[in-house]
Design a protein around this motif. Structure first.
Motif, PDB file in Angstrom:
ATOM      1  N   TYR A 232      13.273  -1.529  10.866  1.00 43.51           N
ATOM      2  CA  TYR A 232      13.037  -1.992   9.499  1.00 43.51           C
ATOM      3  C   TYR A 232      11.559  -2.354   9.410  1.00 43.51           C
ATOM      4  N   ARG A 233      10.797  -1.535   8.680  1.00 38.57           N
ATOM      5  CA  ARG A 233       9.340  -1.646   8.708  1.00 38.57           C
ATOM      6  C   ARG A 233       8.843  -3.014   8.251  1.00 38.57           C
ATOM      7  N   ARG A 234       9.458  -3.619   7.268  1.00 39.93           N
ATOM      8  CA  ARG A 234       8.964  -4.917   6.793  1.00 39.93           C
ATOM      9  C   ARG A 234       9.010  -5.959   7.891  1.00 39.93           C
ATOM     10  N   PRO A 276      -0.643   2.526  -6.196  1.00 39.04           N
ATOM     11  CA  PRO A 276       0.672   3.098  -5.856  1.00 39.04           C
ATOM     12  C   PRO A 276       1.349   2.424  -4.664  1.00 39.04           C
ATOM     13  N   ARG A 277       0.582   1.761  -3.811  1.00 40.55           N
ATOM     14  CA  ARG A 277       1.196   1.065  -2.675  1.00 40.55           C
ATOM     15  C   ARG A 277       1.989  -0.171  -3.122  1.00 40.55           C
ATOM     16  N   PHE A 278       1.686  -0.674  -4.314  1.00 37.83           N
ATOM     17  CA  PHE A 278       2.282  -1.916  -4.782  1.00 37.83           C
ATOM     18  C   PHE A 278       3.338  -1.709  -5.869  1.00 37.83           C
ATOM     19  N   ARG A 284       6.101  -0.627  -1.103  1.00 38.91           N
ATOM     20  CA  ARG A 284       5.543  -1.739  -0.328  1.00 38.91           C
ATOM     21  C   ARG A 284       6.082  -1.744   1.097  1.00 38.91           C
ATOM     22  N   ILE A 285       7.327  -1.361   1.286  1.00 40.58           N
ATOM     23  CA  ILE A 285       7.873  -1.255   2.646  1.00 40.58           C
ATOM     24  C   ILE A 285       7.147  -0.158   3.415  1.00 40.58           C
ATOM     25  N   ILE A 291      -0.283  -3.715   2.950  1.00 33.71           N
ATOM     26  CA  ILE A 291       0.053  -4.744   1.955  1.00 33.71           C
ATOM     27  C   ILE A 291      -0.170  -6.130   2.548  1.00 33.71           C
ATOM     28  N   ALA A 292       0.298  -6.330   3.782  1.00 41.43           N
ATOM     29  CA  ALA A 292       0.165  -7.639   4.417  1.00 41.43           C
ATOM     30  C   ALA A 292      -1.299  -7.990   4.650  1.00 41.43           C
TER      31      ALA A 292
END
Length: 402
Positions: A232-234, A276-278, A284-285, A291-292
Motif C-alpha cells: 500500500y503505497r501511502r 494532476p498529482r493532487f 495522490r497515492i 506529495i509528502a
C-alpha cells in the motif's frame, strides 16, 4: 481488599490462566477487567515478566502490573504429580483453560485437550502460541521479534525508511494476537452458552500477524493473475512520518479531496489545486512520495501551534507528536480519567490505565491489583475443598485505593 462497584459483563466466568510474559497475560487482563475470575497459575519461580523493568520490591515491574491486574495468583509446579493433580481439580471447576505453551509441551505435562476435556467436557481450551499445529513450523519457538520478522514487518519498515530492517518498538505481535485470543475466548464462551459444547481453540501468532499485515499490503497480489507486486503505497512512502514544523513536529493527515483543497488554500498554494498529482485520492497515492515532500516543505514554514490553530479551524486532521512522558500528561486522557492512582501491596503507589471502553451499565474495571507470587494459593485451595497451606503460598492482603 477488592473493589465492588456493581456488575461487569463477564461476572461468573472463571478462567485458569497458564500464560506468561505479554501475549497471554494481556489477553486475560482484558477479560479480568470485564469481570472474569482469572486465576493466574505460576511456577515456583514466577512469571519472567515480573523481572522486566524497575520495581520497588523486585517482585513486579510495571509491565507485569499492567498485564496481570484483577487476577488471583496461585503457585503450582505442573511438572510434579501433586501440582498436576491440583491443576486438574481446578480445571474441573473453570470455564476456560488458557495457555501459551507449545501444544507439545502441554501434552508432556499431561494437559492436552483430550486429557483436560476428560476432566471437564464443557471446557473451552484456548492456546495462543507461535504456529498452527498442522504446519512445518509447529514446534518452533516464537517471540514477538521472530513473528514480526516472519510477518514482513521489518522489511516493510526498511522499504518505508532508510533501507534498514527494524522491529516496531512495541510488543505489537504479542498484543495484537492477545486481542485475537481474548476475542476467541469470548466467541467460544458464546458458542458454549448456546450449545453446551466446549471446544479447543488455537490462536497462532504467525497466521494472525500474517493476516493483519497482508490485509493492508496484499493489494494487487489479491488477484489471479497479480495486478501488482503488493504494498500500500501511502503506508510505504519514505516521507510518511510526523512533519517538522518551524519549532517541532506535527502529525497531519490530508486524506480527502476536501482536506487538500482547504489546506492548499490555507497554505497559499492554490497553484497546486490544478496539479494532476493532487487532483484525487488515486493520483495522490500514486505520487505519495512527491506529495509528502511538498507537504513537508509547506509545514516547515510555521510553528506547530500556528499550524494547529489554522488546521483545527478548517477541520483538517492533525495531532501533536507525544513522547512517552508527554503522553502521560495529555489533557484529554486526564479529562476521561484514563490514569488511576492506586496502592499495590508490594510496590506501593502505582499508576494504572483504565479500560479504554465506556459502558453504560456494566463498566469494566480492575477489581484488584496484580497478585504477588502465590498470593491466593490458600484461598483457591480452600475453594477446592483443600484448605491446607501450599508450600509456596504467601500471606498478603491486597490494598486498593481509587
Amino acid at each position: 481488599m477488592t473493589v465492588d462497584l456493581g456488575p461487569r459483563p463477564l461476572d461468573g466466568l472463571r478462567i485458569l490462566d497458564l500464560t506468561t510474559v505479554v501475549m497471554g497475560p494481556y489477553a486475560s487482563s482484558i477479560l479480568a477487567d470485564m469481570g472474569a475470575d482469572v486465576i493466574k497459575l505460576e511456577s515456583p519461580g514466577g512469571d519472567i515478566l515480573r523481572q522486566v523493568g524497575p520495581s520497588r520490591s523486585g517482585e513486579a515491574g510495571g509491565m507485569f502490573l499492567h498485564a496481570n491486574r484483577g487476577k488471583r495468583g496461585i503457585v503450582l509446579d505442573l511438572k510434579s504429580e501433586e501440582g498436576r493433580a491440583t491443576a486438574l481439580q481446578l480445571i474441573a471447576d473453570v470455564d476456560v483453560l488458557f495457555y501459551n505453551l507449545r501444544p507439545s509441551a502441554m501434552e508432556r505435562l499431561g494437559l492436552s485437550y483430550e486429557a483436560v476435556a476428560a476432566q471437564n467436557p464443557a471446557i473451552i481450551y484456548v492456546g495462543a502460541f507461535g504456529f498452527g499445529r498442522d504446519g512445518r513450523y509447529a514446534d518452533l519457538p516464537a517471540y514477538d521479534d521472530l513473528i514480526q520478522g516472519l510477518a514482513a514487518i521489518p522489511a516493510l519498515l526498511a522499504e518505508a525508511g532508510d533501507g534498514t530492517p527494524r522491529y516496531v518498538p512495541v510488543n505489537i505481535a504479542d498484543r495484537i494476537v492477545g486481542l485475537h485470543a481474548a476475542i476467541a475466548i469470548l466467541g467460544a464462551v458464546h458458542f458454549r452458552d448456546r450449545t453446551g459444547l466446549g471446544q479447543r481453540v488455537d490462536v497462532p501468532m504467525f497466521e494472525t500477524m500474517a493476516s493483519m499485515v497482508l490485509a493492508d499490503h496484499m493489494a494487487g497480489l489479491s488477484y489471479t493473475p497479480p495486478l501488482d507486486a503488493g504494498g500500500y503505497r501511502r503506508l510505504l512512502t519514505k516521507e510518511r512520518r510526523p512533519f517538522r514544523t518551524a519549532d517541532g513536529h506535527l502529525c497531519v493527515v490530508l486524506y480527502t479531496d476536501q482536506h487538500w483543497r482547504r489546506f492548499l488554500e490555507i497554505a497559499g498554494r492554490d497553484d497546486l489545486t490544478s496539479d494532476p498529482r493532487f487532483v484525487n485520492h488515486a493520483a495522490r497515492i500514486k505520487h505519495a512520495d512527491e506529495i509528502a515532500r511538498e507537504l513537508a516543505t509547506i509545514l516547515a514554514t510555521r510553528s506547530t501551534r500556528a499550524w494547529q490553530d489554522v488546521l483545527g479551524k478548517a477541520d483538517i486532521p492533525n495531532a501533536v507528536m507525544h513522547t512517552i512522558e508527554s503522553l502521560m500528561q495529555d489533557g484529554h486522557l486526564e479529562d476521561v480519567g484514563f490514569f488511576i492512582h492506586s496502592l499495590h501491596p508490594s510496590e506501593g503507589p502505582v499508576i494504572e490505565m483504565a479500560p479504554p471502553s465506556r459502558w453504560s451499565l456494566s463498566q469494566p474495571r480492575a477489581s484488584r491489583p496484580a497478585p504477588r507470587l502465590g498470593e491466593h494459593t490458600s484461598e483457591i485451595a480452600a475453594e477446592l475443598g483443600n484448605a491446607r497451606r501450599e508450600p509456596n503460598d504467601v500471606e498478603h492482603q491486597p490494598i486498593r485505593s481509587f
